[in-house]
Motif scaffolding. Sequence first.
Motif, PDB file in Angstrom:
ATOM      1  N   VAL A  30       0.840  -1.198   0.000  1.00  0.00           N
ATOM      2  CA  VAL A  30       0.000   0.000   0.000  1.00  0.00           C
ATOM      3  C   VAL A  30       0.875   1.249   0.000  1.00  0.00           C
ATOM      4  O   VAL A  30       0.632   2.198  -0.756  1.00  0.00           O
ATOM      5  N   LEU A  31       1.891   1.254   0.840  1.00  0.00           N
ATOM      6  CA  LEU A  31       2.801   2.386   0.934  1.00  0.00           C
ATOM      7  C   LEU A  31       3.503   2.635  -0.400  1.00  0.00           C
ATOM      8  O   LEU A  31       3.557   3.775  -0.890  1.00  0.00           O
ATOM      9  N   LEU A  32       4.014   1.583  -1.006  1.00  0.00           N
ATOM     10  CA  LEU A  32       4.699   1.715  -2.290  1.00  0.00           C
ATOM     11  C   LEU A  32       3.730   2.148  -3.391  1.00  0.00           C
ATOM     12  O   LEU A  32       4.077   2.989  -4.233  1.00  0.00           O
ATOM     13  N   GLY A  33       2.542   1.621  -3.367  1.00  0.00           N
ATOM     14  CA  GLY A  33       1.520   2.023  -4.345  1.00  0.00           C
ATOM     15  C   GLY A  33       1.151   3.486  -4.205  1.00  0.00           C
ATOM     16  O   GLY A  33       0.997   4.199  -5.209  1.00  0.00           O
ATOM     17  N   SER A  34       1.021   3.945  -2.968  1.00  0.00           N
ATOM     18  CA  SER A  34       0.718   5.360  -2.721  1.00  0.00           C
ATOM     19  C   SER A  34       1.842   6.248  -3.224  1.00  0.00           C
ATOM     20  O   SER A  34       1.600   7.289  -3.846  1.00  0.00           O
ATOM     21  N   TYR A  35       3.081   5.828  -2.954  1.00  0.00           N
ATOM     22  CA  TYR A  35       4.239   6.597  -3.417  1.00  0.00           C
ATOM     23  C   TYR A  35       4.243   6.671  -4.948  1.00  0.00           C
ATOM     24  O   TYR A  35       4.401   7.744  -5.529  1.00  0.00           O
ATOM     25  N   HIS A  36       4.051   5.526  -5.591  1.00  0.00           N
ATOM     26  CA  HIS A  36       4.074   5.475  -7.046  1.00  0.00           C
ATOM     27  C   HIS A  36       2.978   6.361  -7.654  1.00  0.00           C
ATOM     28  O   HIS A  36       3.233   7.117  -8.602  1.00  0.00           O
ATOM     29  N   SER A  37       1.770   6.286  -7.111  1.00  0.00           N
ATOM     30  CA  SER A  37       0.660   7.093  -7.624  1.00  0.00           C
ATOM     31  C   SER A  37       0.935   8.585  -7.461  1.00  0.00           C
ATOM     32  O   SER A  37       0.695   9.381  -8.379  1.00  0.00           O
ATOM     33  N   LEU A  38       1.436   8.966  -6.293  1.00  0.00           N
ATOM     34  CA  LEU A  38       1.733  10.364  -6.036  1.00  0.00           C
ATOM     35  C   LEU A  38       2.880  10.852  -6.917  1.00  0.00           C
ATOM     36  O   LEU A  38       2.839  11.953  -7.467  1.00  0.00           O
ATOM     37  N   ASP A  39       3.898  10.033  -7.089  1.00  0.00           N
ATOM     38  CA  ASP A  39       5.024  10.394  -7.950  1.00  0.00           C
ATOM     39  C   ASP A  39       4.545  10.614  -9.383  1.00  0.00           C
ATOM     40  O   ASP A  39       4.950  11.574 -10.049  1.00  0.00           O
ATOM     41  N   LYS A  40       3.673   9.749  -9.869  1.00  0.00           N
ATOM     42  CA  LYS A  40       3.129   9.883 -11.222  1.00  0.00           C
ATOM     43  C   LYS A  40       2.308  11.168 -11.342  1.00  0.00           C
ATOM     44  O   LYS A  40       2.411  11.892 -12.335  1.00  0.00           O
ATOM     45  N   GLU A  41       1.517  11.465 -10.329  1.00  0.00           N
ATOM     46  CA  GLU A  41       0.699  12.677 -10.352  1.00  0.00           C
ATOM     47  C   GLU A  41       1.582  13.930 -10.372  1.00  0.00           C
ATOM     48  O   GLU A  41       1.332  14.867 -11.132  1.00  0.00           O
ATOM     49  N   ILE A  42       2.618  13.946  -9.553  1.00  0.00           N
ATOM     50  CA  ILE A  42       3.548  15.084  -9.528  1.00  0.00           C
ATOM     51  C   ILE A  42       4.202  15.241 -10.898  1.00  0.00           C
ATOM     52  O   ILE A  42       4.318  16.357 -11.418  1.00  0.00           O
TER      53      ILE A  42
END
Length: 78
Positions: A30-42
């Motif tokens: 979940v943590l890694l998925g959240s990081y990946h999603s946020l990184d993509k959005e940025i």
Amino acid sequence: MITTHPIVQEFPEYLDKIKDLYHHNEEFQVLLGSYHSLDKEIFEIEKGEIPATDDELTHKRRDRVFLKDEIYNYLTSS
């Protein structure tokens, strides 16, 4: 240059541990998925594909640093 910040590039020395945690630890997934999603959005905001204010972008970048720190804590704690 505008780029993404994949965790495996941020912490290449922990590649095996990242893979192991991802496959065996649901909370880490979940943590890694959240990081990946946020990184993509940025990344999309920085490229101009998604509109955002400077304050929103700054907040998202801070959130990404927080998630990165949490991931690092996982990687170094065991």
